[in-house]
Scaffold this active site. Structure first.
Site, PDB file in Angstrom:
ATOM      1  CB  THR A  16      71.620  17.216   2.565  1.00  0.00           C
ATOM      2  OG1 THR A  16      72.335  15.972   2.461  1.00  0.00           O
ATOM      3  CG2 THR A  16      72.068  17.952   3.826  1.00  0.00           C
ATOM      4  N   GLY A  17      69.542  16.733   0.256  1.00  0.00           N
ATOM      5  CA  GLY A  17      69.084  15.993  -0.921  1.00  0.00           C
ATOM      6  C   GLY A  17      67.719  15.391  -0.693  1.00  0.00           C
ATOM      7  CB  ALA A  18      65.073  16.508   1.569  1.00  0.00           C
ATOM      8  CB  SER A  20      64.650  13.239  -6.065  1.00  0.00           C
ATOM      9  OG  SER A  20      66.061  13.299  -6.036  1.00  0.00           O
ATOM     10  N   GLY A  21      64.440  10.538  -4.686  1.00  0.00           N
ATOM     11  CA  GLY A  21      65.126   9.300  -4.367  1.00  0.00           C
ATOM     12  C   GLY A  21      65.107   8.925  -2.901  1.00  0.00           C
ATOM     13  N   GLY A  23      66.497  10.368  -0.335  1.00  0.00           N
ATOM     14  CA  GLY A  23      66.220  11.485   0.559  1.00  0.00           C
ATOM     15  C   GLY A  23      64.742  11.758   0.709  1.00  0.00           C
ATOM     16  CB  SER A 145      77.809   3.801  -2.853  1.00  0.00           C
ATOM     17  OG  SER A 145      77.651   2.881  -3.900  1.00  0.00           O
ATOM     18  CE1 TYR A 158      77.425   8.383  -6.661  1.00  0.00           C
ATOM     19  CE2 TYR A 158      78.022   6.068  -6.852  1.00  0.00           C
ATOM     20  CZ  TYR A 158      77.243   7.063  -6.286  1.00  0.00           C
ATOM     21  OH  TYR A 158      76.290   6.739  -5.344  1.00  0.00           O
TER      22      TYR A 158
END
Length: 303
Positions: A16-18, A20-21, A23, A145, A158
């Site tokens: 998931t979140g593939a 950018s960054g 992912g 994180s 966050y």
């Protein structure tokens, strides 16, 4: 029950979140290593472009649009993986957003939205993946994180979401691995600050352009750790020296951690107005890039 994980070139991997960054770096690396990929993100246009690029280079991937805050959409990602590939070997809950601002200023609506993505997205992904991983064994990898165990000002909400991710992941690991003795490896990845578009995508309440404190890791470093956990059972992994240092100090010397954390405020803003304060919290970004804007932004760190 000992968990045996397949080699990457034998795996079906959901990310998931593939787009950018971390992912994106993980997807590109996994494709090169021969994995079959199910890539999820909110923008179908961006996903389709990524899949076309990977397939043109010899990779195997499908695109499934998904807002991870919607449980039904997350369940559809699992269904599409089974329909196309017949199984899921590794599920990587990577999607996440940021929210910069003092805790007294950020709105309830944006704070809840952040939790819907960062925390509930991990919950929904984990629960969608587990029935399939239990059948034949596999890995569930959740992105936390360093602030899953430490903290930083201006990213307070966050930080709260990442503490919640750790609590959920640790409890789930005990239930699945220890109580049920299921053949599933559950991993929490805890990187320090990473050079991704995170600040540009974050909702920003500050009067200055947001940034992450330096030094930062390159996303490829985190992607390599994630894929290592997909092939070898791993409980947790702190990525980067500062992640190990900051989490240790927060636990053993919390007063010192408070003082050090306060000093990071000036390292989290450029001396210029925010470019896109709305970010991508409430709408998908069409940009697709691995690294963030750390050079040539036209501003200095705030002193």
């Amino acid at each position: 029950m000992a968990t045996k994980l397949k080699k990457l070139n034998e795996q079906v991997i959901v990310i998931t979140g593939a787009t950018s960054g971390i992912g994106l770096a993980t997807a590109e690396t996994a494709a090169k290593k021969g994995a079959q990929l199910v890539l999820a993100a909110r923008s179908l246009h961006t996903l389709d472009g990524l899949v076309q690029k990977l397939v043109a280079a010899g990779g195997k991937a499908i695109a499934v649009p998904c807002d991870v805050s919607d449980r039904r959409q997350v369940e559809n990602v699992a269904e599409q993986a089974i329909t196309h590939y017949g199984r899921i070997d590794t599920w990587i809950n990577n999607a996440g957003q940021g929210l910069y601002g003092r805790l007294e200023t950020v709105s309830d609506e944006d704070s809840r939205r952040l939790f819907d993505i960062n925390f509930w997205g991990v919950v929904y992904g984990s629960l969608a993946a587990l029935p399939h991983l239990r059948k034949n064994g596999g890995a569930l990898i959740n992105l936390g994180s360093e602030v899953s165990e430490s903290y930083v000002p201006l990213l307070g909400m966050y930080t709260a979401t990442k503490h919640a991710v750790k609590g959920f992941t640790d409890a789930l690991r005990v239930e699945v691995e220890r109580v049920d003795q299921a053949p599933v490896s559950i991993t929490l990845i805890q990187p320090t600050a990473v050079n991704t578009p995170f600040p540009q995508h974050a909702r920003n309440y500050m009067e200055q352009e947001a940034k992450l404190p330096t030094p930062m890791l390159e996303p490829q470093k985190v992607a390599d750790v994630i894929l290592a956990a997909a092939a070898k059972p791993t409980r947790e992994k702190r990525v980067g020296f500062k992640a190990k240092l900051n989490t240790t100090v927060a636990m053993l010397a919390p007063g010192l951690a408070d003082r050090l954390s306060a000093k990071e405020v000036r390292n989290m803003q450029y001396d210029q107005p925010p470019r896109h304060p709305e970010g991508a919290l409430n709408q998908p970004s069409e940009a697709t890039q691995v690294t963030g804007q750390t050079h040539g932004i036209g501003g200095r760190e705030k002193s």
